[in-house]
Design an enzyme around this catalytic site. Structure first.
Site, mmCIF file in Angstrom:
data_model
loop_
_atom_site.group_PDB
_atom_site.id
_atom_site.type_symbol
_atom_site.label_atom_id
_atom_site.label_comp_id
_atom_site.label_asym_id
_atom_site.label_seq_id
_atom_site.Cartn_x
_atom_site.Cartn_y
_atom_site.Cartn_z
ATOM 1 N N ALA A 117 53.868 -26.599 -22.914
ATOM 2 C CA ALA A 117 55.105 -26.949 -22.204
ATOM 3 C C ALA A 117 55.624 -25.956 -21.168
ATOM 4 C CB ALA A 117 56.202 -27.209 -23.221
ATOM 5 N N PRO A 119 56.173 -23.556 -17.940
ATOM 6 C CA PRO A 119 57.585 -23.124 -17.945
ATOM 7 C C PRO A 119 58.610 -24.246 -18.149
ATOM 8 C CG PRO A 119 56.773 -23.230 -15.706
ATOM 9 C CD PRO A 119 55.596 -23.530 -16.593
ATOM 10 N N GLY A 121 58.755 -27.524 -16.517
ATOM 11 C CA GLY A 121 59.050 -28.495 -15.453
ATOM 12 C C GLY A 121 59.017 -29.915 -15.983
ATOM 13 N N LYS A 122 57.984 -30.210 -16.761
ATOM 14 C CA LYS A 122 57.846 -31.595 -17.240
ATOM 15 C C LYS A 122 58.709 -31.832 -18.471
ATOM 16 C CE LYS A 122 53.263 -31.589 -15.249
ATOM 17 N NZ LYS A 122 53.152 -30.106 -15.074
ATOM 18 N N ARG A 145 55.839 -16.818 -22.422
ATOM 19 C CA ARG A 145 56.015 -18.078 -21.678
ATOM 20 C C ARG A 145 56.995 -19.015 -22.413
ATOM 21 N NH1 ARG A 145 52.777 -19.277 -17.380
ATOM 22 N NH2 ARG A 145 52.825 -21.504 -17.850
ATOM 23 N N ASP A 183 49.765 -31.651 -20.920
ATOM 24 C CA ASP A 183 49.553 -31.101 -19.570
ATOM 25 C C ASP A 183 48.725 -29.836 -19.805
ATOM 26 O OD1 ASP A 183 49.968 -30.852 -16.769
ATOM 27 O OD2 ASP A 183 51.564 -29.400 -17.133
ATOM 28 N N ASN A 193 44.130 -21.087 -4.605
ATOM 29 C CA ASN A 193 44.696 -20.291 -3.507
ATOM 30 C C ASN A 193 43.544 -19.550 -2.829
ATOM 31 O OD1 ASN A 193 45.981 -18.572 -1.808
ATOM 32 N ND2 ASN A 193 47.129 -17.475 -3.401
ATOM 33 N N CYS A 237 45.822 -29.765 -13.530
ATOM 34 C CA CYS A 237 45.861 -29.517 -12.081
ATOM 35 C C CYS A 237 44.461 -29.094 -11.636
ATOM 36 C CB CYS A 237 46.939 -28.519 -11.689
ATOM 37 S SG CYS A 237 46.805 -26.927 -12.474
HETATM 38 N N1 SAM Z 1 53.668 -28.432 -18.626
HETATM 39 C C1 SAM Z 1 54.068 -27.204 -17.988
HETATM 40 C C2 SAM Z 1 55.099 -27.513 -16.932
HETATM 41 O O1 SAM Z 1 55.141 -28.625 -16.402
HETATM 42 O O2 SAM Z 1 55.914 -26.629 -16.612
HETATM 43 C C3 SAM Z 1 52.866 -26.429 -17.441
HETATM 44 C C4 SAM Z 1 51.863 -26.181 -18.527
HETATM 45 S S1 SAM Z 1 50.568 -25.062 -18.076
HETATM 46 C C5 SAM Z 1 49.496 -26.128 -17.226
HETATM 47 C C6 SAM Z 1 49.744 -24.894 -19.616
HETATM 48 C C7 SAM Z 1 50.529 -24.120 -20.669
HETATM 49 O O3 SAM Z 1 49.838 -24.283 -21.913
HETATM 50 C C8 SAM Z 1 50.609 -22.623 -20.449
HETATM 51 O O4 SAM Z 1 51.953 -22.215 -20.541
HETATM 52 C C9 SAM Z 1 49.816 -22.017 -21.614
HETATM 53 O O5 SAM Z 1 50.343 -20.794 -22.081
HETATM 54 C C10 SAM Z 1 49.947 -23.106 -22.663
HETATM 55 N N2 SAM Z 1 48.872 -23.168 -23.674
HETATM 56 C C11 SAM Z 1 47.573 -22.824 -23.525
HETATM 57 N N3 SAM Z 1 46.892 -23.073 -24.656
HETATM 58 C C12 SAM Z 1 47.777 -23.593 -25.530
HETATM 59 C C13 SAM Z 1 47.692 -24.041 -26.872
HETATM 60 N N4 SAM Z 1 46.531 -23.995 -27.540
HETATM 61 N N5 SAM Z 1 48.794 -24.506 -27.484
HETATM 62 C C14 SAM Z 1 49.979 -24.548 -26.810
HETATM 63 N N6 SAM Z 1 50.126 -24.122 -25.546
HETATM 64 C C15 SAM Z 1 49.047 -23.660 -24.908
#
Ligand code: SAM
Length: 300
Positions: A117, A119, A121-122, A145, A183, A193, A237
């Site tokens: 989840a 930061p 946004g969703k 985070r 997500d 980038n 993404c």
């Molecule tokens: N959905 C978010 C938004 O819209 O702001 C962006 C999510 S970002 C693509 C993926 C997130 O998943 C990161 O913050 C990461 O730390 C977290 N993450 C990675 N592996 C994970 C896991 N096994 N369980 C929970 N969170 C995880």
């Protein structure tokens, strides 16, 4: 080969999207416009438009989402100086990343899991879309985070969100949800980038294969946490099929079906071809990040 794009990625894109390769490269080379979502639980789009006008900030509207605005003449730092940013009346967010929550379509009273989840946004967008009436569990593995996620939820004034700091793969199966958004953490191949001089050190084949492994594990877990009849949205993404269609295909069984995403929902979006009908892959452009979205229903 193309300057700034890691060779292995270029080779993969050439095979996957030969006809669209030039568009993808031009998208990678574009500086994306600043975009944000209006936090309708604190203000209205009209009020934000008035504030932008009084600050001589030009904007345009997004045909498929009345709560999104595209900024035409100033940069992100300028927007961050405005009080509407400071007090959470807007949330800076790319247009592509506004799409998954709309596909989830969170409704009053539904139990929703946002599996990865931060930061937020969703998460905050889903709260908004349900008028703060959905019951959202927002899971984030990384403690720092997760603090950022809590900060953003607080700043946006979103309600009925329970933040859980945990690896989502370890969530107790005692829980079950009407809807789930995964997500997923990904390589970021849709948002590359290419002006970053360290790109070849950061964007590696190892990053892609590590992402695929976690994506498959998270998606399997999501399915086990979904109620029968419930719906799951998987997004990344990335524009690599191994992180998208191949991950979805790896979990599809007779108990699941793909729910086609309504083409009219996102009118005019630049799309890349997909190998699973009804899923969508957004082409990187100067307005959009590369993004993939699939919707799955648990039928038994
Ligand atoms: N959905 C978010 C938004 O819209 O702001 C962006 C999510 S970002 C693509 C993926 C997130 O998943 C990161 O913050 C990461 O730390 C977290 N993450 C990675 N592996 C994970 C896991 N096994 N369980 C929970 N969170 C995880």
């Amino acid at each position: 080969m193309e300057k700034g794009i890691p060779n292995f990625l270029y080779s993969k894109l050439e095979v996957l999207y030969n006809n669209e390769l030039n568009s993808i490269i031009s998208g990678y080379n574009s500086k994306r416009k600043v975009t944000f979502r209006v936090n309708t639980s604190k203000t209205t789009v009209l009020e934000i438009e008035e504030i932008l006008k009084s600050n001589d900030i030009d904007f345009s509207l997004v045909p498929w989402y009345s709560e999104a605005l595209i900024i035409e003449n100033v940069c992100e730092e300028d927007i961050k100086k405005l009080s509407i940013y400071e007090n959470g009346e807007i949330y800076l967010q790319s247009l592509s990343s506004m799409m998954p929550a709309l596909v989830v379509n969170p409704l009053d009273g539904e139990s929703i899991l946002d599996m990865a989840a931060s930061p937020g946004g969703k998460t905050t967008q889903m709260a908004n879309l349900s008028n703060n009436m959905a019951l959202i569990m927002a899971c984030e593995k990384n403690k720092i985070r997760a603090d950022r996620l809590k900060y953003n939820i607080e700043k946006q004034g979103s309600k009925r969100i329970n933040v859980v700091v945990s690896d989502a793969r370890k969530l107790d199966e005692f829980f079950s949800f009407d809807k789930i958004l995964l997500d997923a953490p990904c390589s970021g191949s849709g948002t590359l980038n290419i002006s970053d001089s360290k790109i070849c050190e950061v964007f590696t084949e190892e990053l892609v294969s590590r992402s695929v492994k976690v994506q498959k594990e998270l998606l399997s877990k999501a399915i086990s946490l979904l109620k029968v009849g419930g719906e799951l949205v998987y997004s990344t993404c990335s524009i690599l099929k191994e992180e998208n269609e191949e991950v979805v295909n790896s979990v599809l069984t007779s108990g699941l079906e793909i729910v086609p995403i309504d083409e009219n929902l996102f009118d005019g979006i630049p799309l890349l071809p997909v190998s699973i009908d009804g899923t969508i892959c957004v082409c990187p452009t100067k307005l959009y990040e590369g993004f993939y979205i699939a919707k799955i229903r648990k039928i038994k």
